[in-house]
Motif scaffolding. Structure first.
Motif, short mmCIF file in Angstrom:
data_model
loop_
_atom_site.label_atom_id
_atom_site.label_comp_id
_atom_site.label_asym_id
_atom_site.label_seq_id
_atom_site.Cartn_x
_atom_site.Cartn_y
_atom_site.Cartn_z
N ALA A 31 18.30 -5.16 0.99
CA ALA A 31 17.49 -4.32 0.09
C ALA A 31 16.68 -3.32 0.90
N TRP A 32 16.52 -2.12 0.33
CA TRP A 32 15.70 -1.10 0.97
C TRP A 32 14.24 -1.42 0.72
N LEU A 33 13.43 -1.26 1.75
CA LEU A 33 11.98 -1.39 1.60
C LEU A 33 11.45 -0.10 0.97
N PRO A 34 10.25 -0.16 0.38
CA PRO A 34 9.63 1.08 -0.09
C PRO A 34 9.49 2.07 1.08
N SER A 35 9.36 3.34 0.76
CA SER A 35 9.22 4.37 1.79
C SER A 35 7.93 4.17 2.57
N GLU A 36 7.84 4.84 3.72
CA GLU A 36 6.61 4.77 4.50
C GLU A 36 5.41 5.22 3.68
N SER A 37 5.59 6.27 2.89
CA SER A 37 4.50 6.77 2.04
C SER A 37 4.08 5.72 1.02
N GLN A 38 5.06 5.08 0.41
CA GLN A 38 4.75 4.06 -0.59
C GLN A 38 4.05 2.86 0.06
N LEU A 39 4.54 2.42 1.21
CA LEU A 39 3.90 1.30 1.91
C LEU A 39 2.49 1.68 2.33
N SER A 40 2.32 2.91 2.76
CA SER A 40 0.99 3.39 3.14
C SER A 40 0.02 3.30 1.97
N GLN A 41 0.48 3.67 0.80
CA GLN A 41 -0.36 3.59 -0.40
C GLN A 41 -0.59 2.13 -0.82
N MET A 42 0.47 1.31 -0.74
CA MET A 42 0.35 -0.08 -1.14
C MET A 42 -0.71 -0.83 -0.32
N TYR A 43 -0.71 -0.59 0.99
CA TYR A 43 -1.61 -1.31 1.88
C TYR A 43 -2.87 -0.52 2.23
N GLU A 44 -2.95 0.70 1.69
CA GLU A 44 -4.11 1.58 1.92
C GLU A 44 -4.38 1.78 3.41
N VAL A 45 -3.31 2.14 4.13
CA VAL A 45 -3.39 2.42 5.56
C VAL A 45 -2.63 3.73 5.82
N GLY A 46 -2.77 4.27 7.00
CA GLY A 46 -2.07 5.49 7.38
C GLY A 46 -0.60 5.24 7.66
N ARG A 47 0.17 6.32 7.62
CA ARG A 47 1.61 6.19 7.88
C ARG A 47 1.90 5.73 9.30
N ASP A 48 1.06 6.12 10.26
CA ASP A 48 1.26 5.66 11.64
C ASP A 48 1.15 4.13 11.72
N THR A 49 0.23 3.58 10.96
CA THR A 49 0.08 2.11 10.93
C THR A 49 1.32 1.47 10.33
N VAL A 50 1.85 2.07 9.26
CA VAL A 50 3.07 1.56 8.64
C VAL A 50 4.23 1.65 9.62
N ARG A 51 4.32 2.76 10.34
CA ARG A 51 5.41 2.91 11.32
C ARG A 51 5.33 1.84 12.40
N GLU A 52 4.10 1.55 12.87
CA GLU A 52 3.94 0.49 13.87
C GLU A 52 4.35 -0.87 13.29
N ALA A 53 3.98 -1.12 12.05
CA ALA A 53 4.34 -2.39 11.41
C ALA A 53 5.86 -2.51 11.29
N LEU A 54 6.51 -1.43 10.88
CA LEU A 54 7.97 -1.46 10.75
C LEU A 54 8.63 -1.63 12.11
N ALA A 55 8.08 -0.99 13.15
CA ALA A 55 8.63 -1.16 14.50
C ALA A 55 8.50 -2.61 14.94
N HIS A 56 7.39 -3.24 14.58
CA HIS A 56 7.18 -4.65 14.92
C HIS A 56 8.23 -5.53 14.22
N LEU A 57 8.47 -5.27 12.94
CA LEU A 57 9.48 -6.04 12.20
C LEU A 57 10.88 -5.75 12.71
#
Length: 102
Positions: A31-57
């Protein structure tokens, strides 16, 4: 959901939340995860933070990313976490081009 005073880096908290959603079956393998923008809004963090989280996963083998398409849940983890005892010495190297193709 994100605790800025916990001492745990925010990107790790976001990665843990996404990992929990994967484990709980909210995001199934393939399954596709929500976009970086959507994840950023969901967790109320910046896109750079989402990118780091995705890189970690991605490093854990839980997701794969397709350029200009997004990230999807891996059909099966590509790597198992390996726990190293304290005081152990770890040596690593970059994979060869042939190894990267596999």
């Amino acid at each position: 959901m994100i605790d800025y005073s916990s001492g745990v880096p925010v990107y790790r908290q976001v990665a843990a939340a996404i990992r929990d959603d994967i484990t709980a079956g909210r995001y199934r393998p393939g399954a596709w995860l929500p976009s970086e923008s959507q994840l950023s809004q969901m967790y109320e963090v910046g896109r750079d933070t989402v990118r780091e989280a995705l890189a970690h996963l991605r490093a854990e083998g839980r997701i794969t990313t397709v350029r200009k398409r997004g990230s999807m849940v891996a059909t099966e983890p590509t790597r198992e976490p390996h726990h190293v005892p304290g005081g152990a010495r770890v040596i690593t190297r970059m994979p060869t081009p042939d190894e990267r193709r596999d």
